[in-house]
Design a protein around this motif. Structure first.
Motif, PDB file in Angstrom:
ATOM      1  N   ILE A  70      45.559  42.964  53.447  1.00 53.20           N
ATOM      2  CA  ILE A  70      45.393  44.399  53.190  1.00 53.20           C
ATOM      3  C   ILE A  70      44.572  44.557  51.902  1.00 53.20           C
ATOM      4  CG2 ILE A  70      46.547  46.580  52.705  1.00 53.20           C
ATOM      5  CD1 ILE A  70      48.991  45.497  54.176  1.00 53.20           C
ATOM      6  N   PRO A  71      43.364  45.081  52.024  1.00 57.36           N
ATOM      7  CA  PRO A  71      42.541  45.298  50.827  1.00 57.36           C
ATOM      8  C   PRO A  71      43.158  46.376  49.930  1.00 57.36           C
ATOM      9  CG  PRO A  71      41.245  45.558  52.851  1.00 57.36           C
ATOM     10  CD  PRO A  71      42.685  45.476  53.252  1.00 57.36           C
ATOM     11  N   PHE A  72      42.904  46.265  48.628  1.00 54.05           N
ATOM     12  CA  PHE A  72      43.268  47.328  47.695  1.00 54.05           C
ATOM     13  C   PHE A  72      42.122  47.471  46.701  1.00 54.05           C
ATOM     14  CE2 PHE A  72      44.894  43.510  45.702  1.00 54.05           C
ATOM     15  CZ  PHE A  72      44.660  43.695  44.346  1.00 54.05           C
ATOM     16  N   GLN A  73      42.089  48.599  46.038  1.00 56.50           N
ATOM     17  CA  GLN A  73      40.972  48.924  45.149  1.00 56.50           C
ATOM     18  C   GLN A  73      41.239  48.451  43.725  1.00 56.50           C
ATOM     19  OE1 GLN A  73      38.387  50.376  46.769  1.00 56.50           O
ATOM     20  NE2 GLN A  73      37.200  49.978  44.948  1.00 56.50           N
ATOM     21  N   LEU A  74      40.267  47.749  43.144  1.00 51.51           N
ATOM     22  CA  LEU A  74      40.313  47.418  41.716  1.00 51.51           C
ATOM     23  C   LEU A  74      39.250  48.266  41.022  1.00 51.51           C
ATOM     24  CD1 LEU A  74      40.675  43.530  41.360  1.00 51.51           C
ATOM     25  CD2 LEU A  74      42.252  45.292  40.578  1.00 51.51           C
ATOM     26  N   GLU A  75      39.664  48.985  39.994  1.00 54.12           N
ATOM     27  CA  GLU A  75      38.747  49.844  39.246  1.00 54.12           C
ATOM     28  C   GLU A  75      38.410  49.189  37.914  1.00 54.12           C
ATOM     29  OE1 GLU A  75      37.607  52.705  40.466  1.00 54.12           O
ATOM     30  OE2 GLU A  75      38.885  52.633  42.267  1.00 54.12           O
ATOM     31  N   ARG A  76      37.173  49.318  37.502  1.00 55.20           N
ATOM     32  CA  ARG A  76      36.746  48.775  36.205  1.00 55.20           C
ATOM     33  C   ARG A  76      37.298  49.672  35.096  1.00 55.20           C
ATOM     34  NH1 ARG A  76      30.850  46.632  34.952  1.00 55.20           N
ATOM     35  NH2 ARG A  76      31.857  44.774  35.722  1.00 55.20           N
ATOM     36  N   ALA A  77      38.087  49.083  34.204  1.00 54.45           N
ATOM     37  CA  ALA A  77      38.653  49.820  33.070  1.00 54.45           C
ATOM     38  C   ALA A  77      37.774  49.667  31.836  1.00 54.45           C
ATOM     39  CB  ALA A  77      40.069  49.332  32.776  1.00 54.45           C
ATOM     40  N   SER A  78      37.063  48.525  31.746  1.00 56.08           N
ATOM     41  CA  SER A  78      36.123  48.274  30.658  1.00 56.08           C
ATOM     42  C   SER A  78      35.161  47.197  31.162  1.00 56.08           C
ATOM     43  CB  SER A  78      36.858  47.802  29.397  1.00 56.08           C
ATOM     44  OG  SER A  78      37.376  46.498  29.595  1.00 56.08           O
ATOM     45  N   GLU A  79      34.290  46.735  30.301  1.00 62.20           N
ATOM     46  CA  GLU A  79      33.307  45.718  30.702  1.00 62.20           C
ATOM     47  C   GLU A  79      33.968  44.469  31.271  1.00 62.20           C
ATOM     48  OE1 GLU A  79      29.695  44.356  31.623  1.00 62.20           O
ATOM     49  OE2 GLU A  79      30.082  46.336  30.766  1.00 62.20           O
ATOM     50  N   ALA A  80      35.134  44.118  30.752  1.00 60.10           N
ATOM     51  CA  ALA A  80      35.772  42.857  31.159  1.00 60.10           C
ATOM     52  C   ALA A  80      37.148  43.049  31.790  1.00 60.10           C
ATOM     53  CB  ALA A  80      35.894  41.939  29.945  1.00 60.10           C
ATOM     54  N   GLU A  81      37.535  44.296  32.060  1.00 61.40           N
ATOM     55  CA  GLU A  81      38.890  44.529  32.545  1.00 61.40           C
ATOM     56  C   GLU A  81      38.893  45.419  33.789  1.00 61.40           C
ATOM     57  OE1 GLU A  81      43.165  45.071  30.423  1.00 61.40           O
ATOM     58  OE2 GLU A  81      41.329  44.873  29.281  1.00 61.40           O
ATOM     59  N   TYR A  82      39.780  45.044  34.731  1.00 60.60           N
ATOM     60  CA  TYR A  82      39.957  45.803  35.968  1.00 60.60           C
ATOM     61  C   TYR A  82      41.447  46.055  36.166  1.00 60.60           C
ATOM     62  CZ  TYR A  82      35.206  44.475  37.383  1.00 60.60           C
ATOM     63  OH  TYR A  82      33.852  44.302  37.455  1.00 60.60           O
ATOM     64  N   THR A  83      41.768  47.159  36.838  1.00 62.40           N
ATOM     65  CA  THR A  83      43.157  47.436  37.206  1.00 62.40           C
ATOM     66  C   THR A  83      43.192  48.009  38.624  1.00 62.40           C
ATOM     67  OG1 THR A  83      43.170  49.701  36.354  1.00 62.40           O
ATOM     68  CG2 THR A  83      43.852  47.957  34.825  1.00 62.40           C
ATOM     69  N   GLY A  84      44.315  47.811  39.280  1.00 64.11           N
ATOM     70  CA  GLY A  84      44.499  48.359  40.612  1.00 64.11           C
ATOM     71  C   GLY A  84      45.960  48.276  41.015  1.00 64.11           C
ATOM     72  N   VAL A  85      46.312  48.995  42.073  1.00 66.19           N
ATOM     73  CA  VAL A  85      47.689  49.015  42.558  1.00 66.19           C
ATOM     74  C   VAL A  85      47.721  48.410  43.957  1.00 66.19           C
ATOM     75  CG1 VAL A  85      49.626  50.496  43.237  1.00 66.19           C
ATOM     76  CG2 VAL A  85      48.309  51.019  41.174  1.00 66.19           C
ATOM     77  N   PHE A  86      48.695  47.520  44.168  1.00 71.38           N
ATOM     78  CA  PHE A  86      48.923  46.969  45.503  1.00 71.38           C
ATOM     79  C   PHE A  86      50.413  47.075  45.811  1.00 71.38           C
ATOM     80  CE2 PHE A  86      49.513  43.363  42.681  1.00 71.38           C
ATOM     81  CZ  PHE A  86      50.609  42.699  43.218  1.00 71.38           C
ATOM     82  N   TYR A  87      50.742  46.859  47.103  1.00 68.08           N
ATOM     83  CA  TYR A  87      52.122  47.022  47.557  1.00 68.08           C
ATOM     84  C   TYR A  87      52.622  45.752  48.227  1.00 68.08           C
ATOM     85  CZ  TYR A  87      51.234  51.917  46.665  1.00 68.08           C
ATOM     86  OH  TYR A  87      50.924  53.099  46.051  1.00 68.08           O
ATOM     87  N   THR A  88      53.889  45.428  47.978  1.00 66.28           N
ATOM     88  CA  THR A  88      54.481  44.246  48.605  1.00 66.28           C
ATOM     89  C   THR A  88      55.035  44.565  49.989  1.00 66.28           C
ATOM     90  OG1 THR A  88      56.611  44.644  47.537  1.00 66.28           O
ATOM     91  CG2 THR A  88      55.060  43.192  46.383  1.00 66.28           C
ATOM     92  N   ASP A  89      55.217  45.835  50.302  1.00 62.11           N
ATOM     93  CA  ASP A  89      55.753  46.241  51.608  1.00 62.11           C
ATOM     94  C   ASP A  89      54.640  46.872  52.464  1.00 62.11           C
ATOM     95  OD1 ASP A  89      55.641  48.451  49.882  1.00 62.11           O
ATOM     96  OD2 ASP A  89      57.392  49.422  50.762  1.00 62.11           O
ATOM     97  N   GLY A  90      53.551  46.144  52.590  1.00 64.30           N
ATOM     98  CA  GLY A  90      52.368  46.676  53.262  1.00 64.30           C
ATOM     99  C   GLY A  90      52.398  46.650  54.773  1.00 64.30           C
ATOM    100  N   ILE A  91      53.266  45.834  55.382  1.00 64.03           N
ATOM    101  CA  ILE A  91      53.357  45.747  56.840  1.00 64.03           C
ATOM    102  C   ILE A  91      54.765  46.172  57.259  1.00 64.03           C
ATOM    103  CG2 ILE A  91      53.149  44.233  58.866  1.00 64.03           C
ATOM    104  CD1 ILE A  91      50.541  44.404  57.449  1.00 64.03           C
ATOM    105  N   ILE A  92      54.840  46.885  58.370  1.00 64.44           N
ATOM    106  CA  ILE A  92      56.138  47.371  58.866  1.00 64.44           C
ATOM    107  C   ILE A  92      56.897  46.237  59.558  1.00 64.44           C
ATOM    108  CG2 ILE A  92      57.242  48.927  60.522  1.00 64.44           C
ATOM    109  CD1 ILE A  92      54.993  50.922  59.955  1.00 64.44           C
ATOM    110  N   ASP A  93      58.146  46.011  59.128  1.00 67.71           N
ATOM    111  CA  ASP A  93      59.036  45.072  59.816  1.00 67.71           C
ATOM    112  C   ASP A  93      59.448  45.725  61.134  1.00 67.71           C
ATOM    113  OD1 ASP A  93      58.887  43.417  57.603  1.00 67.71           O
ATOM    114  OD2 ASP A  93      60.853  43.986  56.808  1.00 67.71           O
ATOM    115  N   GLU A  94      59.193  45.045  62.250  1.00 66.31           N
ATOM    116  CA  GLU A  94      59.454  45.642  63.560  1.00 66.31           C
ATOM    117  C   GLU A  94      59.604  44.546  64.606  1.00 66.31           C
ATOM    118  OE1 GLU A  94      56.471  48.255  66.129  1.00 66.31           O
ATOM    119  OE2 GLU A  94      57.293  49.431  64.459  1.00 66.31           O
ATOM    120  N   ASP A  95      60.170  44.902  65.751  1.00 65.97           N
ATOM    121  CA  ASP A  95      60.283  43.965  66.877  1.00 65.97           C
ATOM    122  C   ASP A  95      58.978  44.042  67.679  1.00 65.97           C
ATOM    123  OD1 ASP A  95      60.863  42.458  69.077  1.00 65.97           O
ATOM    124  OD2 ASP A  95      62.810  43.405  69.472  1.00 65.97           O
TER     125      ASP A  95
END
Length: 185
Positions: free
Chosen positions: A68-93
């Motif tokens: 699952i791709p997520f977005q990394l944003e440039r915070a400065s010349e040498a720094e990036y930040t982004g948010v990702f999730y550990t529950d990205g896929i639904i547990d299902e039968d």
């Protein structure tokens, strides 16, 4: 003879287990561009998969994996930040054999000089154990592989200890440090 279609695994439309990834690049020999930032999720309950006799030749079903791709944003010349999730896929039968439980296996970022074909891919990742540890991870790369290595599209995973690099080459390294933090509730 019909073949059974592989089920479509469902991404969670409302994930809640968020982490903020911070990435800092130190002393790179030139610009680096994020070309991939994604989480890898695998099924961790193989008993939910079709039995071996349901597959040609009686082989075990391969463990399903999903990025699952997520977005990394440039915070400065040498720094990036982004948010990702550990529950990205639904547990299902998905296979009629019980709930398939998914877990985050790793979060990975790939960097290239300009992003063009053939350039070295500088790869940094945190696996699920490093994620729960919470500390920063620094990976060191040889500057000589920038922007291209001896091989097209070379995957450079670097080293996590300068001691693993021959002493004469230690001054010719750059590093990428990543940290994943769970937001405070």
């Amino acid at each position: 003879m019909g073949t059974k279609q592989r089920p479509q695994y469902k991404e969670n439309p409302n994930p809640v287990h968020a982490y903020r990834l911070r990435m800092h690049i130190h002393d790179a020999p030139g610009p680096l561009r994020v070309t991939v930032s994604a989480t890898q999720h695998d099924v961790v309950t193989p008993e939910c998969l079709p039995p071996p006799n349901a597959n040609p030749g009686g082989h075990l079903s391969p463990i399903p994996t999903n990025d699952i791709p997520f977005q990394l944003e440039r915070a400065s010349e040498a720094e990036y930040t982004g948010v990702f999730y550990t529950d990205g896929i639904i547990d299902e039968d998905y296979h009629g054999r019980g709930i398939c439980r998914w877990e985050l296996i790793q979060v990975q970022v790939q960097l290239k000089a300009s992003g063009t074909e053939g350039e070295t891919r500088f790869i940094v990742s945190l696996d699920k154990n490093e994620l729960s540890g919470g500390g920063p991870k620094t990976v060191y790369y040889w500057k000589g592989g920038y922007p291209r290595s001896f091989m097209d599209d070379f995957p450079d995973y670097g080293v996590t200890s300068v001691e693993d690099v021959r002493e004469g080459l230690r001054g010719d390294l750059f590093s990428v440090t990543i940290t994943a933090e769970s937001p405070r509730q």
